[in-house]
Write a protein that holds these residues in place. Structure first.
Motif, mmCIF file in Angstrom:
data_model
loop_
_atom_site.group_PDB
_atom_site.id
_atom_site.type_symbol
_atom_site.label_atom_id
_atom_site.label_comp_id
_atom_site.label_asym_id
_atom_site.label_seq_id
_atom_site.Cartn_x
_atom_site.Cartn_y
_atom_site.Cartn_z
ATOM 1 N N LEU A 194 -16.955 -31.202 29.347
ATOM 2 C CA LEU A 194 -16.886 -30.006 30.283
ATOM 3 C C LEU A 194 -15.221 -30.373 29.799
ATOM 4 N N LEU A 195 -14.889 -30.978 29.544
ATOM 5 C CA LEU A 195 -13.333 -31.161 28.766
ATOM 6 C C LEU A 195 -13.415 -30.413 27.424
ATOM 7 N N LEU A 196 -14.752 -30.810 26.650
ATOM 8 C CA LEU A 196 -14.188 -29.794 25.405
ATOM 9 C C LEU A 196 -15.086 -28.806 25.239
ATOM 10 N N ALA A 197 -15.605 -28.381 26.397
ATOM 11 C CA ALA A 197 -16.670 -27.030 26.519
ATOM 12 C C ALA A 197 -15.723 -25.053 26.241
ATOM 13 N N PRO A 198 -14.597 -26.070 26.820
ATOM 14 C CA PRO A 198 -13.969 -24.167 26.593
ATOM 15 C C PRO A 198 -13.671 -24.214 25.435
ATOM 16 N N GLY A 199 -13.440 -25.298 24.346
ATOM 17 C CA GLY A 199 -12.669 -24.997 23.150
ATOM 18 C C GLY A 199 -13.921 -24.340 22.430
ATOM 19 N N ALA A 200 -15.776 -25.367 22.700
ATOM 20 C CA ALA A 200 -16.336 -25.231 21.700
ATOM 21 C C ALA A 200 -16.403 -23.408 21.991
ATOM 22 N N LEU A 201 -15.939 -22.492 23.007
ATOM 23 C CA LEU A 201 -16.407 -21.375 23.404
ATOM 24 C C LEU A 201 -15.975 -20.837 22.882
ATOM 25 N N ALA A 202 -14.421 -20.790 22.790
ATOM 26 C CA ALA A 202 -13.360 -20.382 22.110
ATOM 27 C C ALA A 202 -13.972 -19.573 20.577
ATOM 28 N N SER A 203 -14.139 -21.038 19.955
ATOM 29 C CA SER A 203 -14.789 -21.743 18.458
ATOM 30 C C SER A 203 -15.786 -20.110 18.069
ATOM 31 N N ALA A 204 -16.517 -20.419 19.304
ATOM 32 C CA ALA A 204 -17.570 -19.706 19.385
ATOM 33 C C ALA A 204 -17.340 -17.624 18.865
ATOM 34 N N ILE A 205 -16.816 -17.637 20.096
ATOM 35 C CA ILE A 205 -16.278 -17.086 20.530
ATOM 36 C C ILE A 205 -15.164 -16.049 18.965
ATOM 37 N N VAL A 206 -14.414 -16.860 18.222
ATOM 38 C CA VAL A 206 -12.691 -16.325 17.352
ATOM 39 C C VAL A 206 -14.669 -16.105 16.217
ATOM 40 N N MET A 207 -15.256 -16.838 16.220
ATOM 41 C CA MET A 207 -16.542 -17.081 14.858
ATOM 42 C C MET A 207 -16.806 -15.651 14.770
ATOM 43 N N VAL A 208 -17.214 -15.066 16.016
ATOM 44 C CA VAL A 208 -17.782 -13.739 16.122
ATOM 45 C C VAL A 208 -16.635 -12.499 15.520
ATOM 46 N N ILE A 209 -15.736 -12.104 15.987
ATOM 47 C CA ILE A 209 -15.157 -11.530 15.920
ATOM 48 C C ILE A 209 -14.496 -11.434 14.343
ATOM 49 N N LEU A 210 -14.168 -13.408 13.864
ATOM 50 C CA LEU A 210 -13.484 -13.233 12.688
ATOM 51 C C LEU A 210 -14.770 -12.662 11.373
ATOM 52 N N GLY A 211 -15.806 -12.833 11.988
ATOM 53 C CA GLY A 211 -17.060 -12.734 10.897
ATOM 54 C C GLY A 211 -17.091 -10.818 10.471
ATOM 55 N N LYS A 212 -16.667 -10.422 11.698
ATOM 56 C CA LYS A 212 -16.348 -8.774 11.030
ATOM 57 C C LYS A 212 -15.411 -8.796 10.503
ATOM 58 N N VAL A 213 -14.025 -9.224 10.565
ATOM 59 C CA VAL A 213 -12.650 -8.958 9.150
ATOM 60 C C VAL A 213 -13.188 -9.835 8.093
ATOM 61 N N SER A 214 -13.215 -11.275 8.651
ATOM 62 C CA SER A 214 -13.159 -11.913 7.017
ATOM 63 C C SER A 214 -13.222 -11.208 5.727
ATOM 64 N N THR A 215 -14.141 -10.817 5.619
ATOM 65 C CA THR A 215 -14.189 -10.320 4.414
ATOM 66 C C THR A 215 -13.111 -9.678 3.409
ATOM 67 N N LYS A 216 -12.855 -8.224 4.779
ATOM 68 C CA LYS A 216 -11.927 -7.290 4.094
ATOM 69 C C LYS A 216 -10.246 -8.328 4.600
ATOM 70 N N VAL A 217 -9.651 -9.816 4.790
ATOM 71 C CA VAL A 217 -8.375 -10.415 4.835
ATOM 72 C C VAL A 217 -9.007 -11.540 3.846
ATOM 73 N N ASP A 218 -7.854 -11.540 2.763
ATOM 74 C CA ASP A 218 -7.637 -12.397 1.812
ATOM 75 C C ASP A 218 -7.228 -14.298 2.859
ATOM 76 N N ALA A 219 -8.618 -14.684 2.578
ATOM 77 C CA ALA A 219 -9.199 -15.697 3.361
ATOM 78 C C ALA A 219 -8.030 -16.268 3.169
ATOM 79 N N ARG A 220 -6.668 -16.960 2.160
ATOM 80 C CA ARG A 220 -6.065 -17.831 2.048
ATOM 81 C C ARG A 220 -4.952 -17.657 3.621
ATOM 82 N N PHE A 221 -5.157 -16.102 3.889
ATOM 83 C CA PHE A 221 -3.976 -16.211 5.358
ATOM 84 C C PHE A 221 -4.281 -16.682 6.007
#
Length: 529
Positions: free
Chosen positions: A319-346
């Motif tokens: 349960l201690l690790l679960a919020p971090g995993a949820l945060a990863s999933a949320i950011v992953m979905v958001i980032l998936g929509k913009v990652s191809t429009k932004v320089d990956a190195r940045f």
């Protein structure tokens, strides 16, 4: 009719269109998630397995080691196996084998049966991770790679945290065998989806008519198997004071040398090392190893700290690790929509600096630290890790020609898995060495001639006597409590040290970004980049 519909869903550029591409994405990602979760779900059950099967600590460790070795050996071979047997056929075979092996693990009557079943499970699982990522790169056009890789990345990033969480619930509620039985319904679902949605295999005659590189496969098994065993068993055997570990090191060096020579000189190698001519793949794979060290290494340290210092149960740790995993999933979905429009190195740079900051924040832990103190650092760690993982995949593999993606993906995933193994081995050793160092420093200050030490012992002894103990027993218990306090403080200081090491490693990796591509222009990428 279904075949005709699938064929009509493929546009002239070779990419899949419509709903089918998302069905393929979820199918491939489900297989990868099963594999990743099983790398960590067993860790919380080892004590129960040891008690049930009557094994020693070193013996039960092979339940993890056997899976890891088999898994890592198969990852670089997945491209050749997919070409030889057909991508769809090989993926389905891996899923079926993984599911059957899970059943055998759960039904194991003794330790040898369990270890052998785990090895089979690892061999089948090794074909799922790299093939899943390659399938997505070959299915989606460059403009949609961000979302596709986000679907895949949710499992890979969250899996190491989901594993202990799910494992803790299953072990505490149903028993350790259910950490394997839980794979059965999801494995069956993944097989059914693969039959329905994965595109039909292309012509396999070319690959099957070529001579099989048996020597390359043999040298790879020897090299990877030796180095993975060395990493898994090194700390337990005190590294190179053991002749077994020294032999493994020599064997791995010779094995890698022969493997590289064989693959570079044969016409049809089992692992195409020539894909490393792409600068982005070479640099990205090296950075992937560092990310693996930080991702798996830091994630390995936190549960141990929670259970050994904070005395959390397996379920509480999950349960201690679960919020971090949820945060990863949320950011992953958001980032998936913009990652191809932004320089990956940045994005990778932000992720590396942010993760480094979190590691230095975790280095401020104390024996009084609790869930509230760890909550936000672990949430931010989950979020910042995604900023490295997803853009790094796009920057490393996005610029490869389509015919090199499968081999490149296998090599890229291999470096991340090996990086994780190296990170865990190094951090485990550093943790033990630093704990011994801090304990020695603390004990040097606790002498019979130190007034503060005597005052503390007198206070503890007086308190214990007030609870009904006699003088002699109270003095002995006071010494034991003081020793326990020293051990706890030494452990906390050593964990702080390894968090600083991980944070520093991420900062030192930043220059590698200069060799990566932008990650958003695959179609325009020249062959040499």
């Amino acid at each position: 009719m279904a075949t005709t519909n699938k064929q009509s869903s493929i546009n002239p550029t070779g990419y899949v269109q419509g709903y089918l591409k998302w069905a393929i994405a979820f199918t491939a990602s489900l297989g990868a998630i099963l594999e990743v979760i099983d790398t960590s779900i067993v860790n919380v059950a080892l004590t129960d397995i040891q008690a049930t099967l009557g094994a020693t600590v070193s013996e039960v460790g092979w339940v993890v080691t056997g899976y890891s070795i088999a898994n890592v050996v198969l990852i670089p071979l997945s491209a050749w196996l997919g070409d030889y047997f057909g991508r769809k056929t090989y993926f389905i075979f891996s899923l079926v084998g993984f599911t059957i092996a899970s059943v055998l693990c759960g039904l194991s009557l003794n330790l040898p049966m369990l270890v052998i079943s785990r090895i089979v499970q690892g061999l089948c699982g090794g074909g799922l991770l790299a093939k899943a990522q390659a399938i997505l790169f070959e299915t989606f056009p460059p403009a949609e790679q961000g979302l596709a890789q986000a679907v895949f990345g949710v499992g890979v990033i969250a899996g190491p945290a989901i594993g202990p969480t799910l494992g803790g619930f299953l072990v505490d509620g149903l028993g350790w065998r259910w950490i394997f039985f839980v794979n059965i319904p999801f494995g069956i679902l993944a097989v059914a989806m693969s039959f329905l949605f994965l595109p039909k295999d292309g012509d396999k005659t070319k690959a099957q008519n070529q001579a099989v590189d048996w020597w390359g496969i043999l040298f790879l098994i020897v090299a990877i198997g030796s180095v993975q065993t060395l990493l898994e068993e090194g700390e337990q055997d005190d590294w190179f004071s053991s002749s077994f570990i020294t032999t493994l090191l020599i064997t791995s060096i010779i094995g890698f040398g022969l493997f590289i020579w064989q693959e570079m000189t044969t016409a049809h190698p089992a692992v195409d090392l020539r894909v490393l001519r792409h600068r982005s793949l070479a640099a990205g794979s090296l950075l992937s190893a560092l990310v693996g060290m930080g991702l798996y290494g830091a994630l390995f340290a936190i549960p141990i700290f929670a259970q050994s210092v904070l005395h959390f149960t397996a379920t509480q740790t999950g349960l201690l690790l679960a919020p971090g995993a949820l945060a990863s999933a949320i950011v992953m979905v958001i980032l998936g929509k913009v990652s191809t429009k932004v320089d990956a190195r940045f994005l990778i740079a932000i992720g590396a600096v942010g993760t480094s900051g979190v590691m230095f924040q975790l280095a401020a832990i104390t024996p009084q630290s609790g869930t509230d103190d760890l909550f936000w650092p672990l949430v931010w760690r989950g979020a910042f890790t995604v900023l490295m993982f997803l853009p790094l995949s796009l920057a490393t593999l996005g610029g490869l020609p389509k015919q090199d993606i499968s081999a490149g993906s296998g090599f890229y995933n291999l470096t991340r898995q090996l990086g994780g193994s190296i990170g865990i081995a190094l951090l485990t050793t550093l943790l033990d060495r630093r704990q011994a160092f801090h304990r020695a420093v603390l004990l040097a200050k606790l002498t019979p001639y130190d007034p503060e030490t005597n005052q503390r012992l007198d206070a503890l002894g007086g308190f214990l006597q007030s609870q009904g103990m006699d003088t002699t027993t109270a003095q002995q218990q006071a010494l034991a409590l003081l020793s326990q306090t020293v051990n706890t403080q030494a452990a906390v200081l050593s964990y702080a040290d390894i968090f600083r090491v991980v944070g520093t490693a991420f900062l030192c990796s930043l220059p590698l970004l200069l060799f990566l591509g932008k990650g958003n222009a695959r179609a325009k990428a020249p062959v040499g980049h």
